[in-house]
Design a protein around this motif. Structure first.
Motif, PDB file in Angstrom:
ATOM      1  N   HIS A   1      38.427  37.267  49.531  1.00  0.00           N
ATOM      2  CA  HIS A   1      37.114  37.185  50.099  1.00  0.00           C
ATOM      3  C   HIS A   1      36.071  38.620  50.231  1.00  0.00           C
ATOM      4  O   HIS A   1      34.714  38.668  50.061  1.00  0.00           O
ATOM      5  CB  HIS A   1      37.769  37.088  51.096  1.00  0.00           C
TER       6      HIS A   1
ATOM      7  N   THR B   1      33.685  38.594  47.007  1.00  0.00           N
ATOM      8  CA  THR B   1      32.772  38.037  47.350  1.00  0.00           C
ATOM      9  C   THR B   1      31.326  38.196  48.263  1.00  0.00           C
ATOM     10  O   THR B   1      31.020  37.989  48.344  1.00  0.00           O
ATOM     11  CB  THR B   1      32.962  36.832  47.122  1.00  0.00           C
ATOM     12  N   HIS B   2      32.365  39.469  48.822  1.00  0.00           N
ATOM     13  CA  HIS B   2      31.386  40.080  50.218  1.00  0.00           C
ATOM     14  C   HIS B   2      30.374  41.548  49.591  1.00  0.00           C
ATOM     15  O   HIS B   2      30.433  42.394  50.440  1.00  0.00           O
ATOM     16  CB  HIS B   2      32.291  40.115  50.897  1.00  0.00           C
TER      17      HIS B   2
ATOM     18  N   ILE C   1      27.302  40.698  45.425  1.00  0.00           N
ATOM     19  CA  ILE C   1      27.327  39.160  45.512  1.00  0.00           C
ATOM     20  C   ILE C   1      26.581  39.049  46.609  1.00  0.00           C
ATOM     21  O   ILE C   1      25.278  38.730  47.405  1.00  0.00           O
ATOM     22  CB  ILE C   1      28.299  38.184  45.455  1.00  0.00           C
ATOM     23  N   TYR C   2      27.249  38.548  47.963  1.00  0.00           N
ATOM     24  CA  TYR C   2      26.931  38.662  49.475  1.00  0.00           C
ATOM     25  C   TYR C   2      26.341  39.896  49.987  1.00  0.00           C
ATOM     26  O   TYR C   2      26.125  40.090  51.150  1.00  0.00           O
ATOM     27  CB  TYR C   2      27.795  37.385  50.748  1.00  0.00           C
TER      28      TYR C   2
ATOM     29  N   SER D   1      29.850  32.505  52.983  1.00  0.00           N
ATOM     30  CA  SER D   1      30.647  32.287  51.164  1.00  0.00           C
ATOM     31  C   SER D   1      32.055  30.522  51.886  1.00  0.00           C
ATOM     32  O   SER D   1      32.503  30.859  53.046  1.00  0.00           O
ATOM     33  CB  SER D   1      32.294  32.792  50.995  1.00  0.00           C
TER      34      SER D   1
ATOM     35  N   GLU E   1      34.716  29.505  49.871  1.00  0.00           N
ATOM     36  CA  GLU E   1      35.625  29.744  49.830  1.00  0.00           C
ATOM     37  C   GLU E   1      36.594  29.328  50.686  1.00  0.00           C
ATOM     38  O   GLU E   1      36.505  30.146  51.879  1.00  0.00           O
ATOM     39  CB  GLU E   1      35.970  30.332  48.883  1.00  0.00           C
TER      40      GLU E   1
END
Length: 340
Positions: free
Chosen positions: A104, A107-108, A112-113, A308, A310
């Motif tokens: 996680h 992705t953060h 990205i995020y 996200s 996911e």
């Protein structure tokens, strides 16, 4: 246009009129049983009176057939043998907790995020069948004590009742907004203090008899051992209700044996070991509500981190002892504890 006298001779008309005067008109009764046979042939439409039906019970079978099931079971599928496979034909991969947190965090990442402080949510699916197959557990709300505090974003005001002054002081030091004994009960009865200003009410067992006069005002907030609001250690209770994880198990409208819990256990900028300890405490607290029956109560646990989408599957059994099978306290046992 010809008249009737021109068509028929007068002698014929006189004879016909005389014959009509001797006709006797009678109304004969129908044969026996004729009316009964006619009545039997008539189809009676009986209108059945139907009471109010909740929206989730109307056309239940049709809705269940059209609506996809929320229950998920991949135990019959094969386990992946390597890192390249079609996910829908194999079992979900089970991640170690800290590895899921690191995924996680990737992705953060700012590239990205760009939300390194995003919340970490635990998604727990439950099998809500009770002791009997026809009975199901109702929705329940609990607060789980955690060792590692975080900003839960809720305003929680607590009022504590106790006769002992030392217990009152411990509750104040722990963070309770208001404490008192019999005098505080009288102030509430007189309207000087409003219970609506407080989200939680806790009490020491020594004042339970005097507190029963406020049962009608408190209703569901009335302290009891099942919810943990009636305890001799008021400081621990205050700490749990101020800093603990507030979660609610919600039963599905149509699939009564399926329930779900979705709650925050921390944030991504926290130490993964601290998040894991919070998650373990949550799983153990949920298992307290397990009914007195064999079989699973928690069917699946997932880790999420919005925005996200996911979801990483976690093995919750690692955080439960093998011989430890917590069982929900029955109402009779609760009443006995209150009396004692």
């Amino acid at each position: 246009m010809l008249s009737i006298t021109q068509i028929f001779p007068i002698s014929f008309l006189k004879t016909w009129i005389q014959s009509q005067q001797h006709i006797v008109i009678r109304s004969y009764a129908a044969r026996k049983g004729t009316r009964d046979r006619k009545n039997k042939k008539k189809v009676k439409t009986v209108v059945e009176k139907i009471g109010f039906i909740p929206h989730n019970q109307r056309n239940r079978e049709k809705l269940l057939a059209e609506r996809p099931s929320r229950k998920f079971d991949d135990s019959w599928q094969r386990k992946p043998m390597d890192d390249i496979y079609c996910a829908k034909y194999y079992q979900w991969k089970i991640y170690p907790f800290q590895e899921a947190i690191n995924c996680h965090k990737e992705t953060h990442h700012p590239e990205i995020y760009n939300q390194p402080q995003a919340p970490v949510k635990a998604l727990i699916e439950l099998y809500m069948q009770g002791e009997k197959k026809t009975k199901f557990i109702e929705n329940f709300n609990r607060i789980c004590a955690v060792q590692h505090k975080f900003d839960h974003g809720e305003e929680r005001k607590i009022i504590a009742f106790a006769k002992d002054i030392d217990s009152q002081q411990l509750a104040i030091r722990a963070g309770a907004q208001l404490t008192g004994g019999v005098e505080l009960i009288k102030e509430i009865q007189n309207g000087k203090v409003s219970l609506q200003d407080f989200q939680f009410v806790i009490a020491h067992p020594d004042i339970l008899h005097e507190l029963s006069t406020l049962r009608g005002l408190m209703k569901k907030k009335f302290p009891n051992p099942k919810s943990g609001t009636l305890d001799i250690h008021l400081d621990e209770v205050v700490n749990r209700y101020l800093n603990g994880i507030n979660y609610t198990a919600v039963k599905d409208e149509y699939e009564k044996d399926f329930g779900i819990i979705e709650t925050i256990i921390g944030y991504l900028d926290m130490d993964p070991a601290q998040l894991e300890e919070n998650f373990a405490a949550l799983v153990k607290d949920v298992m307290v509500m397990k009914p007195k029956r064999d079989g699973k109560f928690i069917t699946r646990t997932l880790l999420m981190s919005p925005p996200s989408g996911e979801q990483f599957k976690i093995d919750h059994k690692l955080y439960l002892e093998e011989n430890d099978t917590p069982v929900a306290i029955s109402e009779e046992e609760i009443d006995k504890q209150v009396v004692l």
